[in-house]
Design an enzyme around this catalytic site. Structure first.
Site, PDB file in Angstrom:
ATOM      1  N   ARG A  60      22.064 -21.727 -12.208  1.00 11.62           N
ATOM      2  CA  ARG A  60      21.446 -20.405 -12.201  1.00 11.62           C
ATOM      3  C   ARG A  60      22.071 -19.598 -11.074  1.00 11.62           C
ATOM      4  NH1 ARG A  60      20.742 -20.923  -7.390  1.00 11.62           N
ATOM      5  NH2 ARG A  60      19.709 -18.936  -7.442  1.00 11.62           N
ATOM      6  N   GLY A  61      21.769 -18.308 -11.106  1.00 13.19           N
ATOM      7  CA  GLY A  61      22.414 -17.407 -10.159  1.00 13.19           C
ATOM      8  C   GLY A  61      23.459 -16.603 -10.917  1.00 13.19           C
ATOM      9  N   ALA A  62      23.450 -15.287 -10.776  1.00 13.04           N
ATOM     10  CA  ALA A  62      24.284 -14.451 -11.644  1.00 13.04           C
ATOM     11  C   ALA A  62      25.753 -14.861 -11.697  1.00 13.04           C
ATOM     12  CB  ALA A  62      24.133 -12.989 -11.214  1.00 13.04           C
ATOM     13  N   ARG A 103      20.399 -16.014 -21.167  1.00 13.25           N
ATOM     14  CA  ARG A 103      19.504 -15.313 -20.222  1.00 13.25           C
ATOM     15  C   ARG A 103      19.861 -13.830 -20.252  1.00 13.25           C
ATOM     16  NH1 ARG A 103      18.669 -17.922 -14.408  1.00 13.25           N
ATOM     17  NH2 ARG A 103      16.752 -16.688 -14.486  1.00 13.25           N
ATOM     18  N   GLN A 207      13.393 -21.472  -5.612  1.00 14.11           N
ATOM     19  CA  GLN A 207      14.814 -21.541  -5.268  1.00 14.11           C
ATOM     20  C   GLN A 207      15.012 -21.563  -3.745  1.00 14.11           C
ATOM     21  OE1 GLN A 207      13.512 -19.511  -7.608  1.00 14.11           O
ATOM     22  NE2 GLN A 207      14.975 -19.001  -9.234  1.00 14.11           N
ATOM     23  N   ASP A 248      21.317  -9.714  -9.356  1.00 13.56           N
ATOM     24  CA  ASP A 248      21.680 -10.127 -10.718  1.00 13.56           C
ATOM     25  C   ASP A 248      22.267  -8.982 -11.508  1.00 13.56           C
ATOM     26  OD1 ASP A 248      19.270 -11.866  -9.708  1.00 13.56           O
ATOM     27  OD2 ASP A 248      20.372 -13.041 -11.193  1.00 13.56           O
ATOM     28  N   ASN A 258      17.004  -7.995  -8.760  1.00  6.95           N
ATOM     29  CA  ASN A 258      17.115  -9.302  -8.121  1.00  6.95           C
ATOM     30  C   ASN A 258      15.823 -10.077  -8.344  1.00  6.95           C
ATOM     31  OD1 ASN A 258      18.848 -11.076  -6.530  1.00  6.95           O
ATOM     32  ND2 ASN A 258      17.338 -10.818  -4.905  1.00  6.95           N
ATOM     33  N   LYS A 259      15.771 -11.292  -7.794  1.00 13.07           N
ATOM     34  CA  LYS A 259      14.610 -12.156  -7.992  1.00 13.07           C
ATOM     35  C   LYS A 259      13.304 -11.448  -7.664  1.00 13.07           C
ATOM     36  CE  LYS A 259      14.683 -15.353  -9.289  1.00 13.07           C
ATOM     37  NZ  LYS A 259      14.580 -15.525 -10.755  1.00 13.07           N
TER      38      LYS A 259
HETATM   39  C1  LIG Z   1      24.103 -14.630  -6.273  1.00  7.73           C
HETATM   40  S1  LIG Z   1      23.076 -14.123  -7.519  1.00  7.73           S
HETATM   41  C2  LIG Z   1      21.680 -15.087  -7.210  1.00  7.73           C
HETATM   42  C3  LIG Z   1      20.472 -14.492  -7.818  1.00  7.73           C
HETATM   43  O1  LIG Z   1      20.098 -15.203  -9.007  1.00  7.73           O
HETATM   44  C4  LIG Z   1      18.775 -15.657  -8.831  1.00  7.73           C
HETATM   45  O2  LIG Z   1      18.040 -15.684 -10.000  1.00  7.73           O
HETATM   46  P1  LIG Z   1      17.892 -17.082 -10.813  1.00  7.73           P
HETATM   47  O3  LIG Z   1      17.708 -18.165  -9.793  1.00  7.73           O
HETATM   48  O4  LIG Z   1      16.675 -16.849 -11.692  1.00  7.73           O
HETATM   49  O5  LIG Z   1      19.159 -17.214 -11.621  1.00  7.73           O
HETATM   50  C5  LIG Z   1      18.187 -14.681  -7.854  1.00  7.73           C
HETATM   51  O6  LIG Z   1      17.898 -13.450  -8.439  1.00  7.73           O
HETATM   52  C6  LIG Z   1      19.314 -14.580  -6.883  1.00  7.73           C
HETATM   53  O7  LIG Z   1      19.269 -13.523  -5.990  1.00  7.73           O
END
Ligand SMILES: CSC[C@H]1O[C@H](OP(=O)(O)O)[C@H](O)[C@@H]1O
Length: 356
Positions: A60-62, A103, A207, A248, A258-259
């Protein structure tokens, strides 16, 4: 479904910078659902397995999602080329749709798929796989390089040693390596500018408590995990110079998706005179959306909110609201750091100039 490994190959060293590994013609992903309690890699051998791994948040993570999807396209083309060498494109197109549906919010997923799709359209040699693997590895390598550049640019903005707050995980685990927000933290720490990082646990997927804490511990950076509702009193106490987060998707006017919980931090930071930095590669900027209101916000299951660590917290029969991203208006963002440069007080004009 991804293949749990029996014997983990030596190339798969468990380190945050090693979350996505192409090894022996397979895609290995460090399973972020299990970290830090368990270190396990899952092997993806098809686009479907890769799409599932993205949706299930194995990765996960963009930027990490984009890099992973690029390798998923390689798996797809190899699969269909081997089965129907004379007519492999229709099957690949279906896999591209499957990956795109994994996603909805992180723009890097669609950016990476579009980049692979453009190469696919241009390829006419007999075996397309080698060229596609080179492109996926280039996307991976370029992301790490971008993060290292952003790390240095962001660190240069921190004028004196300070404590910082970060939210979710925008580290090596969320990218091709090194990290965006945590890339700035790593570079600033190396320059002696970071005292302590306060990592919001980041309910419901945790996270921060699980991934950011693990990453910073691996990097030897002092980290304190805090509940998501502590940030206000911590800022009021003083000593927090910056809130540093990832993104994201950034809209054309500088609104930052973002989150969930990031918007709350931005309001608190502005109220307390704490500077708010967003670190994101330009592959996260989506000029096709004029403002944050147009960004699709992923809603995940109620169970993610009503349970924690596999233990059910809420009563049966009760619903839960689980949007996993929010939008911070550009006017609450002091600076956006990208690999192409820094934008202070982001506006549509400044974003457009950066992206020219
Ligand atoms: C470097 S982008 C990371 C970004 O992604 C996370 O979301 P997720 O864990 O649901 O994929 C979160 O928004 C982070 O800031």
């Amino acid at each position: 479904m991804e293949t749990p490994l029996g014997e983990t190959p030596q190339a798969l060293v468990a380190h945050p910078d090693n979350a996505i590994v192409w090894h022996e013609d397979r895609l290995f992903l460090l399973d972020q659902r299990a970290l830090p309690a368990e270190i396990r890699f899952l092997a993806c051998q098809t686009a479907a397995e890769t799409a599932h791994a993205i949706k299930a948040m194995v990765v996960r993570g963009a930027p990490a999602i984009g890099v992973t999807a690029a390798y998923g396209v390689v798996l797809s083309v190899r699969d269909h080329f081997q089965r129907t060498p004379a007519d492999w494109r229709p099957g690949v197109e279906q896999d591209l749709e499957l990956l795109a549906a994994a996603r909805p919010t992180a723009i890097n997923l669609f950016w990476a798929l579009e980049r692979m799709r453009r190469l696919l359209a241009a390829l006419d040699q007999l075996d397309p796989v080698p060229a596609l693997l080179i492109e996926a590895e280039r996307i991976h390598r370029d992301d790490i390089a971008a993060n290292r550049t952003m790390g240095d640019l962001g660190a240069a903005l921190i004028s004196a040693r300070t404590d910082v707050i970060t939210h979710c995980n925008a580290g090596a685990l969320a990218t091709g390596g090194y990290g965006t927000a945590l890339g700035v933290v790593r570079s600033a720490h190396a320059a002696g500018k970071i005292g302590r990082v306060y990592a919001d646990e980041t309910r419901p997927w945790m996270q921060g408590a699980r991934l950011t804490a693990w990453e910073l511990q691996q990097s030897g950076i002092a980290v304190t995990v805090q509940a998501d509702n502590v940030a206000a009193s911590l800022m009021a106490r003083g000593g927090i110079g910056w809130v540093i987060v990832g993104s994201d998707r950034i809209a054309a006017n500088g609104d930052v998706c973002n989150k969930i919980g990031t918007y709350m931090l931005a309001v608190l930071a502005r109220h307390h005179g704490v500077r708010f930095m967003v670190a994101a590669p330009t592959s996260t900027i989506d000029l096709a959306v004029a403002s944050g209101s147009e960004i699709p916000i992923e809603e995940r299951t109620a169970d993610e909110v009503l349970s924690c660590g596999g233990t059910r917290l809420g009563p049966e029969g009760v619903d839960a609201h689980n949007p996993v991203f929010d939008v911070t208006p550009a006017e609450l963002v002091d600076v956006i750091v990208t690999e192409r440069g820094v934008i202070e007080q982001p506006t549509a004009e400044k974003i457009a100039a950066l992206m020219e």
